[in-house]
Design a protein around this motif. Structure first.
Motif, PDB file in Angstrom:
ATOM      1  N   ASP A   1     141.584  55.024  36.745  1.00 55.57           N
ATOM      2  CA  ASP A   1     142.813  55.360  37.474  1.00 55.57           C
ATOM      3  C   ASP A   1     142.501  56.108  38.768  1.00 55.57           C
ATOM      4  O   ASP A   1     143.212  55.971  39.768  1.00 55.57           O
ATOM      5  CB  ASP A   1     143.713  56.200  36.573  1.00 55.57           C
ATOM      6  CG  ASP A   1     145.058  56.469  37.224  1.00 55.57           C
ATOM      7  OD1 ASP A   1     145.755  55.518  37.558  1.00 55.57           O
ATOM      8  OD2 ASP A   1     145.393  57.669  37.409  1.00 55.57           O
ATOM      9  N   GLU A   2     141.440  56.924  38.746  1.00 52.42           N
ATOM     10  CA  GLU A   2     141.113  57.756  39.918  1.00 52.42           C
ATOM     11  C   GLU A   2     140.854  56.894  41.148  1.00 52.42           C
ATOM     12  O   GLU A   2     141.311  57.214  42.260  1.00 52.42           O
ATOM     13  CB  GLU A   2     139.894  58.624  39.611  1.00 52.42           C
ATOM     14  CG  GLU A   2     139.518  59.576  40.743  1.00 52.42           C
ATOM     15  CD  GLU A   2     138.275  60.375  40.432  1.00 52.42           C
ATOM     16  OE1 GLU A   2     137.738  60.999  41.357  1.00 52.42           O
ATOM     17  OE2 GLU A   2     137.856  60.403  39.254  1.00 52.42           O
TER      18      GLU A   2
ATOM     19  N   ARG B   1     130.505  55.830  31.430  1.00 53.22           N
ATOM     20  CA  ARG B   1     130.970  57.055  32.114  1.00 53.22           C
ATOM     21  C   ARG B   1     132.061  56.644  33.084  1.00 53.22           C
ATOM     22  O   ARG B   1     131.976  55.598  33.717  1.00 53.22           O
ATOM     23  CB  ARG B   1     129.831  57.708  32.911  1.00 53.22           C
ATOM     24  CG  ARG B   1     128.789  58.411  32.048  1.00 53.22           C
ATOM     25  CD  ARG B   1     127.611  58.869  32.888  1.00 53.22           C
ATOM     26  NE  ARG B   1     128.025  59.626  34.059  1.00 53.22           N
ATOM     27  CZ  ARG B   1     128.329  60.917  34.060  1.00 53.22           C
ATOM     28  NH1 ARG B   1     128.258  61.588  32.931  1.00 53.22           N
ATOM     29  NH2 ARG B   1     128.716  61.527  35.157  1.00 53.22           N
ATOM     30  N   PRO B   2     133.071  57.488  33.270  1.00 51.60           N
ATOM     31  CA  PRO B   2     134.172  57.111  34.162  1.00 51.60           C
ATOM     32  C   PRO B   2     133.768  57.114  35.628  1.00 51.60           C
ATOM     33  O   PRO B   2     134.439  56.519  36.452  1.00 51.60           O
ATOM     34  CB  PRO B   2     135.252  58.145  33.865  1.00 51.60           C
ATOM     35  CG  PRO B   2     134.541  59.303  33.269  1.00 51.60           C
ATOM     36  CD  PRO B   2     133.361  58.726  32.533  1.00 51.60           C
TER      37      PRO B   2
END
Length: 903
Positions: free
Chosen positions: A52-53, A280-281
């Motif tokens: 989303d970021e 990992r995001p």
């Protein structure tokens, strides 16, 4: 182009069971993709997670055998996210993109590449994605937590790894390798503190030469920005300073200080996060990485602190072992030092008890060479002569001397070393040979730089073979005399100056002087110096005491003599010091002024009172006049009016020609003054009497003629009026004859007196009989008091009767309707008569003149009655006549000396 499809049912239960089996699989997302592709008979299935970021989809699993795109492929196609977020599948790249939702929020998407997918399959797939949304989110989080858990387990074991290393450098190198591996960094650098700077000590993923700056100072931004904890730099703007600083490509970085026991020992910097096998995001360092780094740094810090502690403990143990060995040697030495200190105390104690110089020196030298004492071989005492600036040998002791050896052996018999020194020193006979040699030693200490230091600067000198060549001739000569190459010169120091010098050596035993010996000698130098000074002072004080006692006796005799002289002087002496305080007050001063010497000494002159104010002003003027000032017949009202001759004499200190005070001498001249005044009166009265007698004599004859002719004329005169006039003339002539008779009586000498014994009380009664009528007429109350009756006196009765007659007559004439008291009594050597009448008291100015001739307050009086009475009492009978007055009365008293007293 986006289009919706209709639902079609597939075998959901079987698919869900297969998906659940992938939870523990490390390659779970690729396997998940394969299961879905196989179940749906799809050519390709890819699993994307929504970030989303950054508003993008990232590939995290594929059914393809080519895994190179996994985690690297990112999709940002406009229009796809909006439709997927609405829960719709969309066509994309010859396939379909099916959303994966959790509670209406997009968490990812499943891509299926298969042209044969029917609407029913798509509908089933949509239903499957709705059911799998939460489960897939759980898989993603489970994957991240599994990765974190594995790293934490690894970190927990790092402490054991660090503790096996035995140096800080190895720990830092191992730490950097492990932290780069665990966290997943591309590069790692450690700067290690060296003083106030930090230098690069270890790197991973790069060579030391790749970094442009090898050192950091304490104010560098890397250090200052990490003072409060770990710092993460992300983003082009934030990492720009690192690119410029390190000259390498930096996408993200994370830095941390390595503190040990509150001190910053090193700084670690990790550069560029790399992807691991787990999802990992994002690709930069984050808070989870910071948390891991913090854990690792804490374990490193603890291990480093343990290492430092171990090293310190090891050093301390080594030092303790070394100290133990040294202390074992020191214990032996200290025991000996304690014994010697005790012996030194005993020597000092013994010296303090003697008052003889020779005995004190014997105690000192015997204590220095005794084995039970300080144990030196020889001891020489040099006494200082201040007048000649010389050091003279007085006494020399050596353990070689036979008589001393016997004395030294007896020291072990005594339990108290001080007692041994006192008793043995009394009977100790000195060696003539050694002490004769000692008395031949004479040293001019002002001519010797070395001995000048010893005596004047109070410095102890240790002479050795090595420094002998640097010594002056006096020291070299002393070494020749003592036949030794090593000795010590110890100043014996009193309170202010050096009293003498001790010279000690170990020529016989050959022992060298240790530092402990020198310290003991400094102590004995102070103690012995004070004892010698005390003995010399005692001897001096004793001599001075004898002199002072003699002087004191002399001064006391002089003081007593002076005091006797002062007290014998028939004058009051008052001495006033410069400080205006009374410093002398003799007995006459006590008598004159009614104040004791003890009370007045030390008092201020103001305490003398107002009556002395004028006198004190005169006394002050003596300082200016610098000579004696005399006041004659100075009147003062002290216990009545008195007169004094006052002499003011300066109290000189002739040595310095200074006046240190004033001597005031008061001589009572009251009696002299009265006599002088009386003499003046008598001279006047004598002159007056002589003139009066001549005048009376000249008047008396004509007066008798006048009286005679007046009597004849009266007898012949027939006229009554003429007769009356002649009677008046006759009476006045008689009165004048009486006055002339009184005048002649007062002016002539006493004449012949007929002394006899008679009763004074009877005489008083006779006189009172003569005044009975007047007493009754004037209504006078008469009170008689005869204390002694009869009261026999020895006097001229006729003359005493004249006095009493005159006094009674005056009292009766002065009293009306009042009381007259008459009293007779005996008093010491007098017989007394007094007459008191109630009347207005006679004024003081009248009292002073009442006994003067021709002074009267009566209209018809001659003023001779009382003067004649005074003459009769004082001149003829050596008695007294006195007048006293009270509030409403006047009293005359006569005192007749008893027989033999007035003759």
């Amino acid at each position: 182009m986006v289009r919706c499809c209709s639902n079609m049912r597939i075998g959901m239960d079987e698919l869900l069971i297969q998906i659940l089996d992938t939870i523990k699989d490390e390659d779970k997302f690729n396997r998940l993709s394969k299961i879905i592709a196989r179940t749906l008979n799809s050519e390709l299935c890819e699993f994307y997670v929504y970030e989303d970021e950054k508003k993008r989809l990232r590939l995290i699993g594929t059914s393809s055998s080519d895994k190179s795109e996994v985690k690297n492929r990112k999709l940002k196609v406009e229009g796809i996210f909006e439709e997927l977020a609405r829960g719709r599948y969309v066509e994309y790249d010859d396939g379909m993109m099916v959303p994966v939702l959790v509670e209406g929020e997009l968490v990812g998407a499943i891509y299926l590449k298969d042209g044969k997918l029917s609407l029913e399959i798509l509908e089933d797939l949509m239903e499957l994605s709705d059911k799998l949304g939460g489960f897939i989110k759980f898989l993603i989080e489970h994957d991240m937590l599994s990765d974190m858990n594995a790293k934490l387990k690894f970190i927990d074991g790092m402490g054991l790894i660090f503790n096996k290393l035995d140096d800080e450098d190895s720990m830092l190198g191992t730490f950097l390798e492990m932290v780069v591996k665990v966290i997943g960094a591309e590069k790692g650098i450690i700067w290690r503190r060296e003083g106030k700077t930090f230098k690069i000590s270890h790197t991973v993923g790069m060579e030391v030469g790749m970094v442009e700056i090898p050192e950091l100072d304490e104010k560098n931004i890397l250090l200052s920005s990490t003072e409060s904890g770990i710092k993460i730099w992300v983003g082009s703007k934030n990492v720009k300073f690192l690119r410029d600083l390190l000259k390498i490509d930096v996408k993200s970085a994370m830095g941390c200080q390595i503190n040990v026991a509150g001190e910053n020992r090193a700084f670690v910097l990790l550069i560029n996060r790399i992807e691991g096998p787990h999802y990992r995001p994002h690709k930069h360092f984050d808070e989870s990485d910071a948390s891991l780094l913090m854990r690792i740094v804490e374990r490193l810090s603890l291990s480093l602190e343990n290492l430092i502690t171990r090293r310190k403990l090891s050093d301390e143990l080594r030092k303790l072992d070394e100290l133990r060995r040294r202390y074992e040697d020191l214990i032996v030495s200290q025991r000996e030092q304690i014994r010697k200190l005790s012996a030194l105390h005993k020597i000092s104690q013994a010296m303090r008890t003697v008052r003889d110089m020779n005995n004190l020196v014997k105690i000192l030298l015997l204590g220095l060479i005794s084995e039970k004492g300080l144990g030196f071989d020889r001891a020489l005492f040099l006494i200082r002569e201040k007048e000649t600036k010389l050091l003279r040998g007085k006494m020399w002791f050596s353990v070689e001397e036979k008589n001393l050896r016997r004395v030294l052996q007896r020291s072990f018999i005594y339990g108290d070393f001080a007692r041994y020194l006192r008793e043995e020193s009394l009977s100790l006979e000195l060696s003539d040979k050694l002490n004769r040699k000692a008395r031949e030693i004479t040293i001019n200490y002002m001519g010797s730089p070395i001995f000048e230091r010893v005596v004047m600067r109070k410095s102890m000198i240790h002479v050795t073979k090595e420094n002998m060549e640097n010594m002056d001739e006096e020291i070299i000569e002393l070494a020749r005399t003592m036949e030794t190459e090593e000795f010590v010169c110890v100043p014996l120091i009193g309170n202010r100056e050096t009293m003498g010098v001790l010279v000690l050596d170990n020529r016989i035993s050959g022992r060298t002087f240790k530092e402990e010996d020198l310290r003991l000698l400094r102590l004995i130098g102070d103690s012995a110096g004070l004892s010698i000074e005390s003995v010399l002072n005692y001897m001096e004080v004793n001599e001075k005491t004898i002199i002072l006692e003699r002087q004191k006796e002399l001064v006391e005799r002089l003081r007593e003599f002076s005091e006797e002289i002062l007290n014998s002087i028939d004058a009051a002496i008052i001495v006033i010091g410069n400080n205006r305080r009374i410093i002398e007050w003799n007995k006459k001063a006590e008598e004159f002024f009614g104040k004791t010497k003890a009370h007045m000494l030390g008092k201020s002159v103001e305490s003398l009172g107002e009556k002395f104010e004028d006198l004190l002003k005169v006394a002050e003027s003596v300082y200016d006049a610098r000579n004696t000032i005399v006041l004659n017949d100075y009147p003062m009202e002290i216990f009545g009016k008195k007169f004094y001759d006052v002499k003011f004499t300066p109290l000189w200190n002739r040595k310095i020609d200074v006046i240190e005070g004033i001597i005031m001498m008061f001589e009572d001249t009251t009696q002299r003054h009265a006599l002088e005044e009386e003499l003046k009166k008598q001279e006047k009265l004598a002159a007056l009497g002589e003139v009066t007698a001549r005048v009376a004599h000249e008047i008396r004859n004509p007066l008798m003629v006048i009286g005679g002719f007046a009597e004849r004329a009266r007898k012949k005169a027939e006229n009554p009026e003429v007769q009356e006039y002649l009677n008046v003339i006759k009476e006045e002539v008689k009165r004048l004859e009486g006055i002339l008779r009184d005048i002649l009586e007062y002016s002539k000498g006493s004449g012949y007196l007929e002394f006899s014994e008679f009763d004074l009380n009877q005489l008083v009664r006779e006189v009172l009989t003569m005044f009975e009528e007047k007493i009754i007429e004037r209504e006078i109350y008469l009170e008689l008091d005869y204390e002694v009756d009869p009261l026999v006196v020895y006097a001229d009765r006729k003359r005493i009767k004249q006095v009493i007659l005159n006094l009674v007559k005056n009292a009766v004439e002065a009293t009306s309707h009042g009381k007259i008291s008459i009293r007779t009594w005996e008093e010491d050597e007098y017989s007394c008569f007094s007459i008191r009448n109630e009347a207005k008291p006679i004024p003081d100015d009248v009292k002073e003149k009442i006994f003067m001739p021709f002074f009267t307050t009566k209209v018809d009086g001659t003023g001779l009655g009382l003067p004649i009475s005074k003459k009769i009492m004082e001149e003829e009978h050596n008695g007294k006549i006195e007048l006293t007055t009270g509030e409403n009365w006047n009293e005359f008293t006569i005192k007749i000396p008893k027989k033999g007293e007035g003759e």
